[in-house]
Write an enzyme that holds these catalytic residues in place. Structure first.
Site, PDB file in Angstrom:
ATOM      1  N   HIS A  23     -79.152  -0.481  32.170  1.00  0.00           N
ATOM      2  CA  HIS A  23     -79.694   0.098  33.414  1.00  0.00           C
ATOM      3  C   HIS A  23     -79.799   1.618  33.276  1.00  0.00           C
ATOM      4  O   HIS A  23     -80.798   2.222  33.663  1.00  0.00           O
ATOM      5  CB  HIS A  23     -78.763  -0.187  34.612  1.00  0.00           C
ATOM      6  CG  HIS A  23     -78.615  -1.622  34.984  1.00  0.00           C
ATOM      7  ND1 HIS A  23     -77.390  -2.202  35.225  1.00  0.00           N
ATOM      8  CD2 HIS A  23     -79.531  -2.599  35.207  1.00  0.00           C
ATOM      9  CE1 HIS A  23     -77.554  -3.465  35.574  1.00  0.00           C
ATOM     10  NE2 HIS A  23     -78.840  -3.736  35.568  1.00  0.00           N
ATOM     11  N   LYS A  47     -76.803 -14.919  44.651  1.00  0.00           N
ATOM     12  CA  LYS A  47     -75.649 -14.592  43.800  1.00  0.00           C
ATOM     13  C   LYS A  47     -74.474 -14.175  44.661  1.00  0.00           C
ATOM     14  O   LYS A  47     -74.665 -13.534  45.688  1.00  0.00           O
ATOM     15  CB  LYS A  47     -75.989 -13.412  42.876  1.00  0.00           C
ATOM     16  CG  LYS A  47     -77.065 -13.664  41.852  1.00  0.00           C
ATOM     17  CD  LYS A  47     -77.217 -12.425  40.957  1.00  0.00           C
ATOM     18  CE  LYS A  47     -78.436 -12.500  40.060  1.00  0.00           C
ATOM     19  NZ  LYS A  47     -78.749 -11.202  39.433  1.00  0.00           N
ATOM     20  N   ARG A  96     -86.226  -7.116  29.264  1.00  0.00           N
ATOM     21  CA  ARG A  96     -85.451  -7.326  28.043  1.00  0.00           C
ATOM     22  C   ARG A  96     -86.093  -8.369  27.141  1.00  0.00           C
ATOM     23  O   ARG A  96     -86.327  -8.145  25.979  1.00  0.00           O
ATOM     24  CB  ARG A  96     -84.038  -7.824  28.393  1.00  0.00           C
ATOM     25  CG  ARG A  96     -83.148  -6.768  28.932  1.00  0.00           C
ATOM     26  CD  ARG A  96     -81.964  -7.367  29.635  1.00  0.00           C
ATOM     27  NE  ARG A  96     -82.386  -8.078  30.837  1.00  0.00           N
ATOM     28  CZ  ARG A  96     -81.568  -8.482  31.777  1.00  0.00           C
ATOM     29  NH1 ARG A  96     -80.286  -8.318  31.661  1.00  0.00           N
ATOM     30  NH2 ARG A  96     -82.041  -9.088  32.852  1.00  0.00           N
ATOM     31  N   SER A 134     -75.576  -7.804  33.304  1.00  0.00           N
ATOM     32  CA  SER A 134     -74.353  -7.732  34.117  1.00  0.00           C
ATOM     33  C   SER A 134     -73.639  -9.075  34.103  1.00  0.00           C
ATOM     34  O   SER A 134     -72.407  -9.140  34.066  1.00  0.00           O
ATOM     35  CB  SER A 134     -74.695  -7.344  35.562  1.00  0.00           C
ATOM     36  OG  SER A 134     -75.311  -6.087  35.596  1.00  0.00           O
TER      37      SER A 134
HETATM   38  P1  ADP Z   1     -81.559  -8.280  39.363  1.00  0.00           P
HETATM   39  O1  ADP Z   1     -80.432  -8.874  40.114  1.00  0.00           O
HETATM   40  O2  ADP Z   1     -82.727  -7.835  40.180  1.00  0.00           O
HETATM   41  O3  ADP Z   1     -81.971  -9.020  38.095  1.00  0.00           O
HETATM   42  P2  ADP Z   1     -80.177  -6.310  37.779  1.00  0.00           P
HETATM   43  O4  ADP Z   1     -79.253  -5.358  38.406  1.00  0.00           O
HETATM   44  O5  ADP Z   1     -79.595  -7.327  36.853  1.00  0.00           O
HETATM   45  O6  ADP Z   1     -81.000  -6.896  38.944  1.00  0.00           O
HETATM   46  O7  ADP Z   1     -81.302  -5.516  37.010  1.00  0.00           O
HETATM   47  C1  ADP Z   1     -82.098  -4.553  37.620  1.00  0.00           C
HETATM   48  C2  ADP Z   1     -83.262  -4.249  36.729  1.00  0.00           C
HETATM   49  O8  ADP Z   1     -82.780  -3.761  35.488  1.00  0.00           O
HETATM   50  C3  ADP Z   1     -84.150  -5.446  36.378  1.00  0.00           C
HETATM   51  O9  ADP Z   1     -85.479  -4.980  36.257  1.00  0.00           O
HETATM   52  C4  ADP Z   1     -83.628  -5.875  35.041  1.00  0.00           C
HETATM   53  O10 ADP Z   1     -84.622  -6.548  34.290  1.00  0.00           O
HETATM   54  C5  ADP Z   1     -83.314  -4.523  34.434  1.00  0.00           C
HETATM   55  N1  ADP Z   1     -82.304  -4.646  33.384  1.00  0.00           N
HETATM   56  C6  ADP Z   1     -81.163  -5.351  33.404  1.00  0.00           C
HETATM   57  N2  ADP Z   1     -80.496  -5.256  32.245  1.00  0.00           N
HETATM   58  C7  ADP Z   1     -81.254  -4.449  31.445  1.00  0.00           C
HETATM   59  C8  ADP Z   1     -81.116  -3.974  30.088  1.00  0.00           C
HETATM   60  N3  ADP Z   1     -80.093  -4.343  29.328  1.00  0.00           N
HETATM   61  N4  ADP Z   1     -82.069  -3.148  29.615  1.00  0.00           N
HETATM   62  C9  ADP Z   1     -83.134  -2.806  30.381  1.00  0.00           C
HETATM   63  N5  ADP Z   1     -83.332  -3.249  31.652  1.00  0.00           N
HETATM   64  C10 ADP Z   1     -82.413  -4.048  32.178  1.00  0.00           C
END
Ligand code: ADP
Length: 171
Positions: A23, A47, A96, A134
Site C-alpha cells: 500500500h 469482512k 497485484r 493484508s
Molecule cells: P480492499 O479491501 O479494497 O481490497 P485493501 O486495503 O486490501 O483493500 O487494498 C487497497 C488497494 O490497495 C487495492 O487497490 C489493492 O489492490 C491495493 N493493494 C493491496 N495490496 C497491494 C500490494 N501488495 N501492492 C500494490 N497494491 C496493493
C-alpha cells in the site's frame, strides 16, 4: 452532482487492515502523480476486520506523515460517494495479480456506472510487493511468523499484539 471535481485530487480507497509496504508503495508513487492524495479507509461489510476503523486510520496516518500531500480519512459507504464528497475526480487502485485484475475490472466498471465522472486509475504493484496482502499478513501474524520485511515497524508491532489478543480470546 453539481460539485466540481478536480483531476489533481485522487482518493485511494481500501480496507487497509492493516496498511503494509505494498500500500505504501502505491501511496508514495500516487503522491508524485497527484497534487493531493487522500487515503480513504473504509468498511467492507463482507469482512470482519482485525482493527477498528479508527485504529486503521491512525496506523495509516502515522506511516504516511512524511508525505506532505497525503491525508488519511475514514469513510463509510461507497468509495465513489466519498470521492465526490471530497471533490476528487480520480480513484487510485493497486493491481497485484491477474485475479486482482478480474475483481478490479468489474469494480471499476460498476463505479463508473455509479458515477460516470469519477475515473479509476491503476498502478501495478512493484515486484517485491506483488505477493503482499493484508489477509496473508494477518494469517502469518496469527501463526507467530516474522512480519518485519513487509510492514513498517509500528504496524508490525500492532498486528502482532492484536493477533496475540485474538488468539488468547479463542483459547
Ligand atoms: P480492499 O479491501 O479494497 O481490497 P485493501 O486495503 O486490501 O483493500 O487494498 C487497497 C488497494 O490497495 C487495492 O487497490 C489493492 O489492490 C491495493 N493493494 C493491496 N495490496 C497491494 C500490494 N501488495 N501492492 C500494490 N497494491 C496493493
Amino acid at each position: 452532482m453539481s460539485q466540481r471535481l478536480d483531476h489533481r485530487t485522487a482518493v485511494y480507497p481500501g480496507t487497509f487492515d492493516p496498511i503494509h509496504d505494498g500500500h505504501l508503495d502505491i501511496i508514495t508513487r500516487g503522491s508524485r502523480l497527484f497534487d493531493q492524495l487522500i487515503v480513504a479507509v473504509g468498511i467492507n461489510p463482507e469482512k470482519s476486520p482485525f482493527f477498528t476503523l479508527e485504529e486503521r486510520v491512525s496506523l495509516a496516518q502515522r506511516v504516511v506523515s512524511h508525505l506532505k500531500n497525503v491525508q488519511v480519512r475514514g469513510f463509510t459507504g461507497l468509495a465513489v460517494g466519498f470521492a465526490r464528497e471530497v471533490g476528487a475526480r480520480v480513484m487510485l487502485r493497486g493491481l497485484r495479480t491477474t485475479s486482482d485484475m478480474e475483481n478490479e475490472f468489474t469494480m471499476s466498471l460498476m463505479n463508473l456506472n455509479l458515477d460516470p465522472e469519477i475515473e479509476t486509475v491503476f498502478l501495478m504493484a512493484k515486484e517485491p510487493f506483488s505477493h503482499l496482502s493484508s489477509t496473508l499478513l494477518r494469517q502469518i501474524a496469527q501463526f507467530g511468523g516474522n512480519l518485519d520485511k513487509f510492514l513498517p515497524q509500528e504496524v508490525s508491532i500492532a498486528l502482532q499484539e492484536r493477533a496475540r489478543d485474538r488468539l488468547a480470546r479463542k483459547t
